[in-house]
Design a protein around this motif. Structure first.
Motif, PDB file in Angstrom:
ATOM      1  N   SER A  99       0.840  -1.201   0.000  1.00  0.00           N
ATOM      2  CA  SER A  99       0.000   0.000   0.000  1.00  0.00           C
ATOM      3  C   SER A  99       0.873   1.249   0.000  1.00  0.00           C
ATOM      4  O   SER A  99       2.012   1.222   0.489  1.00  0.00           O
ATOM      5  CB  SER A  99      -0.924  -0.006   1.219  1.00  0.00           C
ATOM      6  OG  SER A  99      -0.152   0.127   2.394  1.00  0.00           O
ATOM      7  N   PRO A 100       0.355   2.352  -0.532  1.00  0.00           N
ATOM      8  CA  PRO A 100       1.178   3.570  -0.613  1.00  0.00           C
ATOM      9  C   PRO A 100       1.688   4.054   0.739  1.00  0.00           C
ATOM     10  O   PRO A 100       2.806   4.545   0.844  1.00  0.00           O
ATOM     11  CB  PRO A 100       0.224   4.588  -1.248  1.00  0.00           C
ATOM     12  CG  PRO A 100      -0.755   3.774  -2.007  1.00  0.00           C
ATOM     13  CD  PRO A 100      -0.922   2.505  -1.228  1.00  0.00           C
ATOM     14  N   VAL A 101       0.868   3.937   1.795  1.00  0.00           N
ATOM     15  CA  VAL A 101       1.310   4.474   3.083  1.00  0.00           C
ATOM     16  C   VAL A 101       2.484   3.692   3.656  1.00  0.00           C
ATOM     17  O   VAL A 101       3.171   4.166   4.558  1.00  0.00           O
ATOM     18  CB  VAL A 101       0.150   4.482   4.106  1.00  0.00           C
ATOM     19  CG1 VAL A 101      -0.908   5.479   3.702  1.00  0.00           C
ATOM     20  CG2 VAL A 101      -0.452   3.097   4.272  1.00  0.00           C
ATOM     21  N   GLU A 102       2.747   2.505   3.139  1.00  0.00           N
ATOM     22  CA  GLU A 102       3.888   1.720   3.612  1.00  0.00           C
ATOM     23  C   GLU A 102       5.185   2.082   2.890  1.00  0.00           C
ATOM     24  O   GLU A 102       6.264   1.973   3.473  1.00  0.00           O
ATOM     25  CB  GLU A 102       3.615   0.229   3.413  1.00  0.00           C
ATOM     26  CG  GLU A 102       2.551  -0.346   4.312  1.00  0.00           C
ATOM     27  CD  GLU A 102       2.358  -1.824   4.052  1.00  0.00           C
ATOM     28  OE1 GLU A 102       3.000  -2.636   4.735  1.00  0.00           O
ATOM     29  OE2 GLU A 102       1.565  -2.168   3.169  1.00  0.00           O
ATOM     30  N   VAL A 103       5.079   2.483   1.640  1.00  0.00           N
ATOM     31  CA  VAL A 103       6.290   2.656   0.841  1.00  0.00           C
ATOM     32  C   VAL A 103       6.616   4.113   0.554  1.00  0.00           C
ATOM     33  O   VAL A 103       7.754   4.434   0.225  1.00  0.00           O
ATOM     34  CB  VAL A 103       6.154   1.889  -0.496  1.00  0.00           C
ATOM     35  CG1 VAL A 103       6.032   0.406  -0.248  1.00  0.00           C
ATOM     36  CG2 VAL A 103       4.940   2.376  -1.295  1.00  0.00           C
ATOM     37  N   MET A 104       5.633   4.998   0.669  1.00  0.00           N
ATOM     38  CA  MET A 104       5.902   6.407   0.378  1.00  0.00           C
ATOM     39  C   MET A 104       6.828   6.992   1.434  1.00  0.00           C
ATOM     40  O   MET A 104       6.694   6.694   2.620  1.00  0.00           O
ATOM     41  CB  MET A 104       4.587   7.191   0.380  1.00  0.00           C
ATOM     42  CG  MET A 104       3.767   7.011  -0.878  1.00  0.00           C
ATOM     43  SD  MET A 104       4.600   7.675  -2.324  1.00  0.00           S
ATOM     44  CE  MET A 104       4.762   9.369  -1.837  1.00  0.00           C
ATOM     45  N   PRO A 105       7.783   7.826   1.050  1.00  0.00           N
ATOM     46  CA  PRO A 105       8.596   8.518   2.051  1.00  0.00           C
ATOM     47  C   PRO A 105       7.755   9.529   2.820  1.00  0.00           C
ATOM     48  O   PRO A 105       6.911  10.218   2.249  1.00  0.00           O
ATOM     49  CB  PRO A 105       9.679   9.214   1.214  1.00  0.00           C
ATOM     50  CG  PRO A 105       9.081   9.360  -0.144  1.00  0.00           C
ATOM     51  CD  PRO A 105       8.173   8.178  -0.340  1.00  0.00           C
ATOM     52  N   THR A 106       7.955   9.582   4.123  1.00  0.00           N
ATOM     53  CA  THR A 106       7.207  10.531   4.940  1.00  0.00           C
ATOM     54  C   THR A 106       7.708  11.948   4.675  1.00  0.00           C
ATOM     55  O   THR A 106       8.887  12.153   4.385  1.00  0.00           O
ATOM     56  CB  THR A 106       7.367  10.200   6.429  1.00  0.00           C
ATOM     57  OG1 THR A 106       8.762  10.177   6.748  1.00  0.00           O
ATOM     58  CG2 THR A 106       6.756   8.852   6.749  1.00  0.00           C
ATOM     59  N   PRO A 107       6.824  12.935   4.759  1.00  0.00           N
ATOM     60  CA  PRO A 107       7.265  14.318   4.493  1.00  0.00           C
ATOM     61  C   PRO A 107       8.377  14.771   5.433  1.00  0.00           C
ATOM     62  O   PRO A 107       9.267  15.502   5.031  1.00  0.00           O
ATOM     63  CB  PRO A 107       5.985  15.142   4.703  1.00  0.00           C
ATOM     64  CG  PRO A 107       4.865  14.178   4.534  1.00  0.00           C
ATOM     65  CD  PRO A 107       5.378  12.859   5.005  1.00  0.00           C
ATOM     66  N   TYR A 108       8.301  14.336   6.692  1.00  0.00           N
ATOM     67  CA  TYR A 108       9.293  14.739   7.666  1.00  0.00           C
ATOM     68  C   TYR A 108       9.855  13.508   8.359  1.00  0.00           C
ATOM     69  O   TYR A 108       9.203  12.476   8.450  1.00  0.00           O
ATOM     70  CB  TYR A 108       8.687  15.695   8.699  1.00  0.00           C
ATOM     71  CG  TYR A 108       8.006  16.885   8.081  1.00  0.00           C
ATOM     72  CD1 TYR A 108       8.745  17.887   7.455  1.00  0.00           C
ATOM     73  CD2 TYR A 108       6.625  17.025   8.099  1.00  0.00           C
ATOM     74  CE1 TYR A 108       8.126  18.974   6.868  1.00  0.00           C
ATOM     75  CE2 TYR A 108       5.995  18.107   7.519  1.00  0.00           C
ATOM     76  CZ  TYR A 108       6.750  19.081   6.905  1.00  0.00           C
ATOM     77  OH  TYR A 108       6.140  20.146   6.324  1.00  0.00           O
ATOM     78  N   HIS A 109      11.067  13.636   8.856  1.00  0.00           N
ATOM     79  CA  HIS A 109      11.777  12.528   9.472  1.00  0.00           C
ATOM     80  C   HIS A 109      11.184  12.230  10.854  1.00  0.00           C
ATOM     81  O   HIS A 109      11.100  13.107  11.713  1.00  0.00           O
ATOM     82  CB  HIS A 109      13.260  12.883   9.602  1.00  0.00           C
ATOM     83  CG  HIS A 109      14.124  11.750  10.064  1.00  0.00           C
ATOM     84  ND1 HIS A 109      14.318  11.460  11.391  1.00  0.00           N
ATOM     85  CD2 HIS A 109      14.851  10.832   9.382  1.00  0.00           C
ATOM     86  CE1 HIS A 109      15.132  10.425  11.510  1.00  0.00           C
ATOM     87  NE2 HIS A 109      15.452  10.025  10.296  1.00  0.00           N
ATOM     88  N   THR A 110      10.739  10.999  11.062  1.00  0.00           N
ATOM     89  CA  THR A 110      10.244  10.557  12.366  1.00  0.00           C
ATOM     90  C   THR A 110      11.301   9.649  12.978  1.00  0.00           C
ATOM     91  O   THR A 110      11.573   8.562  12.480  1.00  0.00           O
ATOM     92  CB  THR A 110       8.912   9.804  12.226  1.00  0.00           C
ATOM     93  OG1 THR A 110       7.973  10.632  11.543  1.00  0.00           O
ATOM     94  CG2 THR A 110       8.356   9.440  13.597  1.00  0.00           C
ATOM     95  N   LEU A 111      11.898  10.104  14.074  1.00  0.00           N
ATOM     96  CA  LEU A 111      13.057   9.429  14.641  1.00  0.00           C
ATOM     97  C   LEU A 111      12.681   8.102  15.287  1.00  0.00           C
ATOM     98  O   LEU A 111      11.683   7.994  16.006  1.00  0.00           O
ATOM     99  CB  LEU A 111      13.728  10.336  15.680  1.00  0.00           C
ATOM    100  CG  LEU A 111      14.926   9.739  16.419  1.00  0.00           C
ATOM    101  CD1 LEU A 111      16.086   9.512  15.465  1.00  0.00           C
ATOM    102  CD2 LEU A 111      15.352  10.635  17.574  1.00  0.00           C
ATOM    103  N   SER A 112      13.484   7.093  15.029  1.00  0.00           N
ATOM    104  CA  SER A 112      13.409   5.834  15.761  1.00  0.00           C
ATOM    105  C   SER A 112      14.598   5.781  16.706  1.00  0.00           C
ATOM    106  O   SER A 112      15.751   5.851  16.272  1.00  0.00           O
ATOM    107  CB  SER A 112      13.448   4.640  14.796  1.00  0.00           C
ATOM    108  OG  SER A 112      13.572   3.429  15.514  1.00  0.00           O
TER     109      SER A 112
END
Length: 1408
Positions: free
Chosen positions: A305-318
């Motif tokens: 699905s797109p929400v799994e592979v699309m790059p997020t607009p901003y970096h969410t730190l792990s």
């Protein structure tokens, strides 16, 4: 411009643009989308013909982008479309093309490559060949999505996954409903102290990356010589196939072909029988059968699905990285060099952003394109800021100003600096505060709607390795040349500000008009200050702000860090006396007034009585930039508005009552309004208008004599606003935490909840004092734990920033690990450099003495703890709260060291290796240098608006509060579509929207749709907010309920168990939400664990909410139900009696909940008597049969689960319903006596159905199951038509905050007709004028959300959350209707702001 925006995203832009256009055709409310959708057939370019669904409003280039994302076309690029042999214009709309109709054939045309497009094509191919897994996201510091791996893991452990690649999209995800997972792991059982980190994320056993090629790199013959460049050669590429053969490939405008070059001989001629292929993979398939086979397998894999592979607009730190820091495979494609773009021109971030903002926005489609362009440019800007911060602080860029104290850097089109440390603002702490406040000011001006022409520069702040940098786009030639300034000083440069100088020009007048409009929206007052050259200057902003006209012809406002007014609680020694330039007469008067005040012993006007002795405020702070938050200003305005209306009502009652004043038509009403304005501090004496002066309490600002009266009023208002935090907002926050089982869980949620109420984090010490003085201190222990944790971590971060700045790059890992050991291990001492250290140094090839002289290595645990405690005392004014070491926090407050470690990493950007850390080991360092994987920049940036999506979202919430599920569902679908168009759903607001959409669909009886939408909400939350964010935890719990409703018991158990695992890691077991999760697990699981979870939930609910509470009563009933299934009727009777007592107290004896509990208790009693009699007479033969009769059905279990999780709440008590009904009848009688036009629905519409309709099928007890009761889904679907709001069964949550059903006043028209005043509310200003005949009510944005204080719902929406609280009946007035006219809640930007918290019971019901 459209072409520029389309190119702006780099090599991922095609993929980014596609997803927003696919899969959206079913959105509600988008008639254009529905009406213009039709299929076309795609052929050509070597692809198999296929059908594509397109929309008439798409541009041709949008269609091409969509095609490039299809598996049939990927990875081809540089294509165009042709219709009937004619190439189509990329910027033309499909609906404008002649001959394009359903079923038409569009041909893909291979366009010639350019040197740049060849690189983009190769980058696209490599992106396809790089198979990404969960470990890749962790290695890059991005928060991964665990849901898909969790869903397809067939192991009983809910948290531990096998790391296999994701195989199916979320929409097709199914698990076997018959799979019995067995008992939960021991670390997830109640009472367990184990907190395994390895269970949080996928293990390192990810699948091997398929081998495509042995090597792929630029040829040694690259770049092409001049004579070959003139013949069209772009690049020479060397390929080593899996068969071991070496080939050289030439890139040219027509595509790619094999040449005859070898390692030793350069021969660029085409090889024999070598075709020219437009796509690079076609050449590779031609020369390597192994590549062809592997590539075919790759292309045939199921689509994610797109929400799994699309790059997020901003970096969410792990904060956790992969267990293995090194790569599991070599990067075969890095040597091709397409990731590097040498010689590319630095982007002009300001020009790109302003051009995107200036895009047309006349219709919905244009607004969506503009919002999307702004988001893409801002996200690219933030990525550049992150990269620039690393480059600058790592030492790769030289400063441009040569100032070692305040270096400035230019990199990648960014201007980056630390800012000058001013002693007036508090040195280093003041510098950091100024950078943060500058960002907030830019955000405030950017959020103003309806003002075009006032611009701000793209801005972000980034913290990296202890240094905070402020990054901005380059201003467009503001400095100008001396010649320019001399020839046209008014047409370019500084037009507004203290130092602007006297000038008059059309440009200046236009700028002042824009600033005046902005000041009105921000509730800022126009005032006059005295400049350094003794000239009076009118200002609409703070004294620092500057208004300029750039070389691009745009107006810019800069230096807005003091936009919002000062916090008087931290301005103890600043007053009018030190700011005003006054004459002799006024000086004498002021001296006399001061002497009188000293004689009377009065405090300064604005402070409550005994305020200083009780709160210790005002006092000084560590920096001089303490400003009030805009949320606090809006809440304070609403509070003052309530005082204003109350005072007007009282004065009218004193002058003969409202009826007489309304009908007399004299000046009494106007006089009452004027007097009330003066008392509450309105800046106008004829209308209620609250404005604030940003420069009051600024020691360096002087005001002219004419401003003295206004300045004194502003000082009074700011003192009242500051004390409002202590007297109202902090107690309201504490009250909310007392009632909610979804209270803050970590530092991020605590910060968000406080900021929603306008409470700055510098008040954390006062929050501790409020909790300590509360009689419910024990029930607030989880909040006390969070506040102590936040104070500790924030003080530690400041100490860490100073510590890490003095560390050289080669020692960073060792220094960070040493700091963490000193922090978490009591009395930690640095290891001496002995023989063992020397041996390790020799093995590593370094000199042994290198570590002896490093200052950071001498830090001890005691020294660090003293530094942290000292900072906490200076900043938060707390003493002895942190104790003598970390063990004190654990023993006294119940803090977990693991939770503290997580908070520290998230705030500093440190990433740790994924492994189980033993932080209680006193003999060995728990964290070593090899455990520190990376340090990532932490960025704060501007949040770009999604205006249309937010409006649809708010409209859905309004319908939801009214109980109109169908309308809410349609608007939520529309909002979800719009979020997808703008941000590809990868946005926190989109997550809240999808979660609410799933909840409404579930209440409508659409369990399958709810499950599908909730799956998407979970993935969005994991990737955008974080895999262990509190919102992610709640989304997992909701998904568990929807999965259980669909019969997927195994998936439901995994989801709720994962939510419990995350909660244990983030906070610990002592939190109200653990009780919610344990209640769900007790209903889902079978076996002995059911009782463990239910008993633990009852223990927690009793300790947090008491015995008389809805959560506790439901737990009592569930335990009774479970004990009946076990045959323990005596214990079941005890628990059900407790539940009945609670229900009777909460709802009354006639409520359906109470009746069902009473019936169930009678059933238990009868069964107990029957069993007892049978045991006495014939033994226990019939026990099993009776137990089976009292076992709950699945519908009953689901109903209880829905109540426990808050998807649906019980209605209010019948007594309160009766009270409200009597109030409406009395109100109707008053209106009739005054000659108002009474509508037919005044009394009948909400009273006709009464409480009977409301109470049917609310409980889901075992008795209901025996009577054939249906589940919540079925019941909800029967009541989707319009119904009175108080009868709604819906209560939704967004981001963990409850949305109570709002009470809507049906007297909206009748109460306003015929009264003697006119009210208008504009951006928080209420205007009342005597008219004698009719009343009018309006708002700036066309709606008033609350109507009459009697039935008013105050709602506060921040970041998509709405917190509603019904008004307490004690404040309902049955006499007079002036309140209905003047007490409208002030509206700012269309959102009513929650001011004074109302008194509610634990279940969210107003007390009667």
């Amino acid at each position: 411009m459209k072409d520029k925006v389309r190119r702006g995203g780099g090599r991922n832009q095609a993929k980014t643009d596609v997803i927003g256009l696919t899969g959206r055709k079913d959105a509600a409310g988008m008639k254009q989308d529905e009406d213009t959708s039709f299929p076309v057939k795609i052929q050509g370019a070597g692809v198999e013909p296929f059908e594509l669904q397109v929309h008439g409003f798409w541009l041709v280039q949008d269609t091409v982008m969509t095609l490039l994302s299809r598996d049939e076309v990927c990875p081809r690029s540089n294509l165009s479309l042709a219709l009937a042999g004619t190439n189509l214009d990329p910027l033309a709309e499909l609906q404008s093309l002649k001959g394009l109709k359903p079923g038409a054939v569009l041909r893909l045309v291979e366009e010639p490559y350019s040197a740049r497009s060849v690189q983009l094509h190769l980058a696209r191919v490599l992106e396809l060949l790089r198979v990404s897994g969960p470990q890749d996201a962790l290695r890059e510091g991005r928060s991964p999505s665990i849901l898909e791996t969790l869903t397809h893991t067939q192991t009983p452990d809910s948290g531990i996954t096998n790391g296999k690649s994701l195989k199916r999209s979320l929409s097709n995800t199914k698990t076997e409903t018959t799979n019995q997972d067995g008992a939960p792991p021991e670390y997830l059982l109640p009472g367990s102290s184990d907190r395994p980190l390895m269970a949080l994320l996928p293990q390192s056993s990810q699948p091997e990356v398929p081998g495509f090629l042995k090597d792929l790199s630029l040829s040694c013959w690259n770049p092409p010589p001049g004579h070959r460049k003139l013949q069209g050669d772009f690049l020479y590429i060397t390929v080593v196939t899996m068969e071991g053969r070496r080939f050289d490939i030439t890139s040219c405008p027509k595509g790619f072909f094999l040449n005859r070059s070898t390692e030793d001989v350069f021969d660029p001629r085409p090889a024999q029988s070598s075709p020219v292929c437009h796509c690079f993979t076609d050449v590779l398939c031609h020369i390597s059968p192994a590549f062809k086979q592997t590539f075919t397998t790759l292309k045939n894999r199921p689509q994610l699905s797109p929400v799994e592979v699309m790059p997020t607009p901003y970096h969410t730190l792990s904060w956790l990285g992969p267990p293995c820091a090194s790569r599991t495979h070599k990067n075969t494609f890095s040597r091709l060099g397409v990731d590097e773009q040498p010689g590319s021109q630095a982007p002009d971030w300001n020009e790109e952003l302003q051009t995107a903002r200036d895009l047309p926005h006349g219709n919905l489609e244009e607004r969506l394109q503009r919002d999307r362009a702004v988001l893409q440019i801002n996200s690219a800007f933030v990525r550049a800021v992150m990269q620039g911060a690393e480059t600058v602080i790592d030492g790769f860029v030289e400063p441009v100003n040569g100032n070692p104290v305040d270096p400035a850097f230019l990199w990648g089109g960014l201007f980056m600096s630390q800012g000058a440390a001013s002693a007036m603002f508090g040195g280093e702490r003041g510098r950091r505060a100024a950078q943060r406040l500058e960002l907030k000011g830019v955000q405030a001006y950017s959020n103003i709607e309806g003002i075009e022409g006032l611009h701000t520069l793209p801005t972000a702040i980034v913290d990296y390795r202890g240094v905070r940098l402020s990054a901005q786009g380059l201003a467009p030639g503001l400095e100008g040349s001396e010649q320019d300034q001399a020839t046209a000083p008014a047409s370019r440069g500084l037009l507004y500000g203290v130092n602007a100088g006297p000038q008059e020009s059309p440009q200046r007048r236009q700028l002042l008009q824009l600033l005046a409009q902005a000041a009105k929206s921000l509730c800022l007052q126009r005032h006059v200050v005295v400049s350094p050259n003794s000239r009076q200057v009118p200002l609409f902003t703070s004294v620092d702000a500057q208004g300029l006209l750039g070389a691009d012809g745009r107006f810019y406002i800069l230096d807005v860090f003091r936009t919002f007014p000062a916090d008087a609680n931290f301005c103890p020694d600043v007053g009018t006396e030190g700011q005003s330039v006054i004459g002799e007469e006024e000086s004498n008067k002021s001296c006399e007034e001061e002497e009188d005040e000293k004689k009377k012993g009065c405090v300064k006007e604005g402070w409550p009585e005994n305020y200083h002795s009780e709160s210790g405020l005002p006092k000084s702070f560590v920096h001089g930039l303490c400003r009030l938050k805009p949320e606090l200003l809006q809440a304070f305005i609403q509070h003052k508005h309530c005082q204003f209306t109350q005072r007007v009502r009282e004065m009218l009652d004193e002058n003969g009552g409202f009826e007489e004043c309304a009908t007399a038509g004299d000046a009494r009403a106007t006089q009452a309004v004027r007097a009330a304005c003066k008392e509450v501090g309105s800046v106008s004496d004829i209308i209620f208008e609250m404005r604030f002066n940003s420069n009051v309490f600024s020691p360096e600002v002087s005001f002219p004599p004419g401003e003295s009266q206004s300045t004194k009023l502003q000082e009074r208002l700011l003192r009242e606003a500051a004390s409002f935090i202590i007297t109202h907002q902090i107690p309201a926050f504490v009250e909310y935490c007392l009632q909610s089982n979804e209270a803050p869980m970590d530092g991020a949620s605590l910060k968000q909840t406080l900021h929603q109420r306008g409470i700055n984090l510098r008040y954390l010490g006062h929050v501790i004092n409020t909790i300590s003085q509360s009689e419910h201190k024990e029930r607030l222990r989880h909040i006390m734990r969070l506040v102590i944790s936040e104070i500790f971590i924030r003080s530690t971060r400041r100490v860490f920033s100073s510590f890490i700045q003095g560390v050289d790059t080669p020692s960073l890992s060792a220094a960070v690990s040493h700091f963490l050991c000193c922090l978490f291990v009591p009395h930690f001492m640095p290891a001496p450099v002995g023989e063992e250290t020397k041996k390790k140094s020799r093995r590593r090839g370094r000199a042994a003495g290198a570590s002896e002289s490093t200052p950071w290595s001498t830090l001890t645990g005691a020294e660090l703890w003293n530094l942290v405690c000292q900072d906490a005392v200076e900043t938060y004014n707390i003493s002895d709260c942190l104790g003598s070491g970390p063990n004190h926090l654990v023993e006294h407050y119940g803090l977990q060291k693991l939770s503290l470690l997580r908070e520290f990493c998230l705030k500093t950007g440190v990433q740790l290796r994924l492994k189980d850390y033993c932080l209680d080991n006193q003999n060995k360092a728990p964290i070593g240098p090899d455990d520190i994987l990376n340090i990532f920049p932490v960025v704060k940036h501007i949040n770009t608006p999604t205006v249309d999506a937010s409006k649809a979202h708010r409209a859905a919430q309004t319908f939801l509060q009214k109980g109109l599920l169908d309308q809410a569902h349609e608007h939520l679908k529309e909002a979800a579509y719009l979020y997808g168009r703008v941000c590809d759903d990868l946005n926190p607001e989109a997550c809240y929207c999808h979660s609410m959409l799933a909840k409404v669909a579930f209440l409508q009886g659409k369990a399958a749709e709810a499950r599908s939408v909730q799956l998407k909400a979970v993935v969005i939350s994991e990737r955008v907010l974080g895999f262990d964010h509190p919102n992610t935890i709640q989304q997992y719990a909701l998904l568990g309920v929807y999965a259980f409703a669909g019969g997927e018991t195994a998936l439901a158990q995994k989801c709720v168990l994962r939510a419990r695992l995350l909660t244990l890691t983030v906070h610990g077991e002592d939190h109200p939400y653990i009780a919610t999760l344990d209640s769900c697990l007790g209903l889902m699981l079978t076996g002995d664990q059911t009782g463990q979870y239910l008993k633990n939930a009852l223990r927690l609910n009793t300790s947090f909410f008491g015995a008389i509470n809805l959560h506790t009563a439901l737990n009592q009933h569930m335990l009774a139900q479970w004990m009946c299934s076990k045959g323990d009727y005596r214990s079941a009777m005890t628990h059900e009696k407790e539940a009945l007592t609670a229900f009777t107290t909460l709802f009354g004896e006639d409520h359906a909940q109470t009746r069902c509990s009473k019936e169930f208790l009678c059933t238990i009693t009868k069964q107990a008597v029957k069993v007892e009699r049978s045991l006495r007479q014939a033994g226990a033969d019939c026990t099993e049969q009776t137990v089976e009769c009292l076992s709950p059905t699945n519908d009953t279990v689901l109903e209880q689960m829905v109540l426990v999780t808050g998807i649906r709440r019980l209605t209010q008590s019948d007594r309160f319903q009766e009270y409200r009904q009597k109030h409406k009848e009395l109100k109707a009688a008053v209106a009739k006596e005054l000659g108002f036009k009474v509508t037919t629905e005044l009394v009948a519409s909400e009273a006709a159905d009464g409480g009977e309709k409301n109470s049917d099928g609310e409980t889901g007890y075992g008795k209901e199951a025996e009577d054939g009761g249906s589940s919540t889904v079925q019941k909800a679907s029967e009541s989707q038509q319009e119904q009175p709001v108080e009868e709604t069964i819906v209560e939704s949550t967004a981001n963990g905050h409850v949305v109570e059903p709002a009470e809507q006043n049906h007297l909206e028209d009748s109460d306003r007709a015929g009264s003697g005043a006119e009210v208008s509310i504009v951006n928080g200003e209420s205007e009342v004028r005597a008219t004698g005949e009719e009343t009018k009510s309006s708002t700036a944005n066309g709606e008033v959300k609350s109507d009459a204080a009697a039935n008013e719902m105050k709602s506060d929406e921040v970041n998509g959350d709405i917190n509603g609280t019904p008004t307490s009946p004690s404040v309902l007035k049955s006499k007079g209707t002036w309140a209905d006219i003047v007490s409208k809640a002030p509206v700012a930007n269309g959102t009513a702001v929650n001011g004074v918290a109302d008194k509610v019971t634990a279940n969210g019901v107003a007390e009667g």
